[in-house]
Scaffold this active site. Structure first.
Site, PDB file in Angstrom:
ATOM      1  CG  HIS A  49      16.329 -45.276  57.389  1.00 22.95           C
ATOM      2  ND1 HIS A  49      15.474 -44.213  57.622  1.00 22.95           N
ATOM      3  CD2 HIS A  49      16.455 -45.376  56.045  1.00 22.95           C
ATOM      4  CE1 HIS A  49      15.097 -43.707  56.469  1.00 22.95           C
ATOM      5  NE2 HIS A  49      15.663 -44.381  55.498  1.00 22.95           N
TER       6      HIS A  49
ATOM      7  CG  ASN B 133      16.258 -40.633  52.420  1.00 24.85           C
ATOM      8  OD1 ASN B 133      15.474 -39.689  52.321  1.00 24.85           O
ATOM      9  ND2 ASN B 133      16.750 -41.255  51.376  1.00 24.85           N
ATOM     10  CB  VAL B 134      19.471 -36.043  53.243  1.00 23.45           C
ATOM     11  CG1 VAL B 134      19.373 -35.837  54.740  1.00 23.45           C
ATOM     12  CG2 VAL B 134      20.856 -36.568  52.886  1.00 23.45           C
ATOM     13  NE  ARG B 135      12.543 -37.985  50.608  1.00 32.57           N
ATOM     14  CZ  ARG B 135      12.465 -38.170  51.925  1.00 32.57           C
ATOM     15  NH1 ARG B 135      13.515 -38.605  52.597  1.00 32.57           N
ATOM     16  NH2 ARG B 135      11.340 -37.939  52.575  1.00 32.57           N
TER      17      ARG B 135
ATOM     18  CG  HIS C 121      14.726 -38.405  70.539  1.00 34.37           C
ATOM     19  ND1 HIS C 121      13.796 -37.981  69.609  1.00 34.37           N
ATOM     20  CD2 HIS C 121      14.630 -39.761  70.566  1.00 34.37           C
ATOM     21  CE1 HIS C 121      13.171 -39.031  69.104  1.00 34.37           C
ATOM     22  NE2 HIS C 121      13.652 -40.125  69.674  1.00 34.37           N
TER      23      HIS C 121
ATOM     24  NE  ARG D 176      22.769 -51.813  40.330  1.00 27.81           N
ATOM     25  CZ  ARG D 176      23.379 -52.407  41.358  1.00 27.81           C
ATOM     26  NH1 ARG D 176      23.139 -51.994  42.592  1.00 27.81           N
ATOM     27  NH2 ARG D 176      24.219 -53.407  41.149  1.00 27.81           N
TER      28      ARG D 176
END
Length: 305
Positions: free
Chosen positions: A108, A110-112, A147, A262
């Site tokens: 997984h 994620n960048v936001r 890592h 959504r």
């Protein structure tokens, strides 16, 4: 507060989605992403891309979205009660990759970017993101590589960045009711605005590229490893932990559902097939039993390893 920053973040994030999808299609070699473009009545929209039944990936989802609204959902104001009821802009890329072969880890990333404002309160913006790895049959070489990439991308931003964000990842992806981490961790950060917008965007860009540098070599090493029904059944059982975490703890899932996002895109992270088994215990001394030792925070890069 100007949304020029949000526009810059969106441009980067759209390109990142394209780059990741190209890389996943290339390593899979058997399927392509289908795009589902959507709009949100309250403001914004996104591009949901899903690859299914590939040669390597049973399902791979890579989402881009930019949404805005006039009422921050509770999950976004838990740490900032003074912003409750304010307006917001949120844009990000989120992905979950579920391989077919149980020897290839699930992952997984994620960048936001987020900005919020409310009359009478100083407007705020911040970045967040990271990546984490969930192997079912862990290999030390893979975990150390994962890592090492994480540590090296953090290095230019300060010697304390990798240890802090690694620990944050270990603490965030922890299933309290199971007393285990979701996998072997990686990086997790949130509320990042230290050093100004450009520096934070640069770091987030490096995290996005670092994900590919960390994950793709592991896929190449493990995608041809033979497996049978036993390994497949264990993979499906362990995928249940993914479901538990995402539906009980994950802030992104909660934010998406609470902000009227959504639903199909938000729940795209869930595995296409999964099984639950009452009071399952792996056979002592088996390859499946070895996983438990990896589901506790550890310094994967120490010289003892």
């Amino acid at each position: 507060m100007s949304s020029q920053q949000a526009d810059l973040a969106e441009t980067f994030l759209r390109e990142l989605q394209d780059r990741i999808c190209r890389a996943i299609e290339q390593v899979d070699g058997g399927a392509r992403f289908e795009e589902d473009a959507w709009t949100r009545a309250e403001g914004g929209g996104g591009r949901t891309r899903v690859l299914r039944d590939g040669a390597v990936f049973e399902q791979a989802g890579v989402n881009f979205s930019r949404v805005s609204g006039h009422r921050l959902p509770p999950s976004a104001t838990a740490h900032r009660p003074e912003l409750a009821g304010g307006s917001f802009v949120a844009t990000g890329v989120s992905l979950v990759l579920h391989p077919k072969n149980p020897h290839v880890p699930t992952t997984h990333a994620n960048v936001r970017y987020f900005e919020a404002s409310k009359e009478g309160v100083e407007p705020v913006w911040w970045f967040g993101g990271g990546f984490d790895l969930t192997p079912f049959y862990p290999v030390d070489e893979d975990v150390r590589h994962w890592h090492t990439v994480a540590r090296d991308l953090c290095q230019p931003y300060g010697a304390d960045v990798y240890p802090r964000y690694k620990q944050w990842c270990d603490e965030y992806f922890y299933l309290k009711h199971r007393d285990e981490t979701r996998g072997v961790g990686g990086l997790f950060y949130d509320d990042l605005n230290e050093g100004g917008f450009e520096r934070c965007l640069d770091f987030t860009r490096d995290v996005g590229q670092g994900f590919l540098d960390a994950y793709l070599p592991i896929v190449e090493r493990r995608k041809a490893t033979p497996y049978g029904e036993r390994e497949r059944e264990f993979q499906l059982y362990r995928r249940g932990r993914y479901v538990e975490f995402n539906l009980v703890y994950d802030r992104g899932t909660l934010f998406g559902l609470q902000s009227g996002g959504r639903t199909e895109s938000i729940l795209m992270s869930l595995p296409p097939r999964v099984r639950f088994e009452y009071a399952y215990q792996p056979e002592a001394g088996s390859a499946e039993a070895e996983l438990a030792a990896y589901l506790k925070p550890r310094d994967w890069l120490s010289s003892e390893k």
